[in-house]
Design an enzyme around this catalytic site. Structure first.
Site, PDB file in Angstrom:
ATOM      1  N   GLU A  21      -8.498   2.750 -28.881  1.00 28.35           N
ATOM      2  CA  GLU A  21      -8.691   2.645 -27.443  1.00 28.35           C
ATOM      3  C   GLU A  21      -8.486   3.991 -26.759  1.00 28.35           C
ATOM      4  O   GLU A  21      -9.161   4.321 -25.785  1.00 28.35           O
ATOM      5  CB  GLU A  21      -7.743   1.606 -26.854  1.00 28.35           C
ATOM      6  N   TYR A  53      -8.783   4.261   3.210  1.00 28.53           N
ATOM      7  CA  TYR A  53      -9.147   3.762   1.880  1.00 28.53           C
ATOM      8  C   TYR A  53      -9.835   4.789   1.025  1.00 28.53           C
ATOM      9  O   TYR A  53      -9.892   4.632  -0.192  1.00 28.53           O
ATOM     10  CB  TYR A  53      -9.913   2.435   1.935  1.00 28.53           C
ATOM     11  N   ILE A  72      -1.907  -2.700 -19.402  1.00 26.32           N
ATOM     12  CA  ILE A  72      -2.540  -2.659 -18.084  1.00 26.32           C
ATOM     13  C   ILE A  72      -1.597  -3.218 -17.018  1.00 26.32           C
ATOM     14  O   ILE A  72      -1.753  -2.909 -15.839  1.00 26.32           O
ATOM     15  CB  ILE A  72      -3.917  -3.356 -18.065  1.00 26.32           C
ATOM     16  N   GLU A  73      -0.590  -3.980 -17.434  1.00 23.09           N
ATOM     17  CA  GLU A  73       0.428  -4.438 -16.500  1.00 23.09           C
ATOM     18  C   GLU A  73       1.195  -3.257 -15.909  1.00 23.09           C
ATOM     19  O   GLU A  73       1.442  -3.183 -14.708  1.00 23.09           O
ATOM     20  CB  GLU A  73       1.433  -5.377 -17.192  1.00 23.09           C
ATOM     21  N   LYS A  99      -9.936  -5.233 -17.871  1.00 23.74           N
ATOM     22  CA  LYS A  99     -10.275  -4.480 -19.081  1.00 23.74           C
ATOM     23  C   LYS A  99     -11.369  -5.273 -19.805  1.00 23.74           C
ATOM     24  O   LYS A  99     -11.080  -6.264 -20.486  1.00 23.74           O
ATOM     25  CB  LYS A  99      -9.017  -4.343 -19.945  1.00 23.74           C
TER      26      LYS A  99
END
Length: 119
Positions: A21, A53, A72-73, A99
């Site tokens: 990855e 933004y 990813i947390e 993901k």
């Protein structure tokens, strides 16, 4: 108070537990839902009183495309904390990271994690 939503912000990055990855990388998608309390009434029509933004996108991009995270947390939490720190008008940041090419033994659209800050 009001809500700003940024949907499907896309970035190429190298997050994940597996070495492949990091080597290959992949696209990640981020949604940000920001609960905002403006520093002055909205009738003032001033960008300084709210969350810009464009700057928020740049904050997200810097984190997502920065150093590798295994989870990813953890990535979502870092984004939420950074946005809340950068913009004191944010009362709550809900960050979702998707993901699409998660290494799972099956077919799915994506893996998705949502983190809320402050918790």
């Amino acid at each position: 108070m009001y809500v700003i939503r940024m949907k499907n912000c896309a970035f190429f990055a190298r997050h994940g537990v597996l070495d492949e990855e990091e080597t290959l990388g992949q696209r990640f998608y981020v949604d940000a839902e920001l609960i905002v309390e403006p520093s002055r009434p909205l009738e003032g029509d001033s960008i300084e009183d709210t969350v810009n933004y464009g700057i928020a996108f740049a904050v997200i991009e810097k984190i997502v495309t920065g150093h590798r995270r295994f989870l990813i947390e953890a990535l979502a939490l870092e984004v939420a904390k950074a946005l809340a720190a950068r913009f004191p008008q944010i009362r709550k940041a809900e960050i979702t990271v998707r993901k699409p090419n998660a290494p799972v033994p099956g077919v799915l659209d994506h893996v998705e994690v949502t983190v809320v800050w402050p918790q």
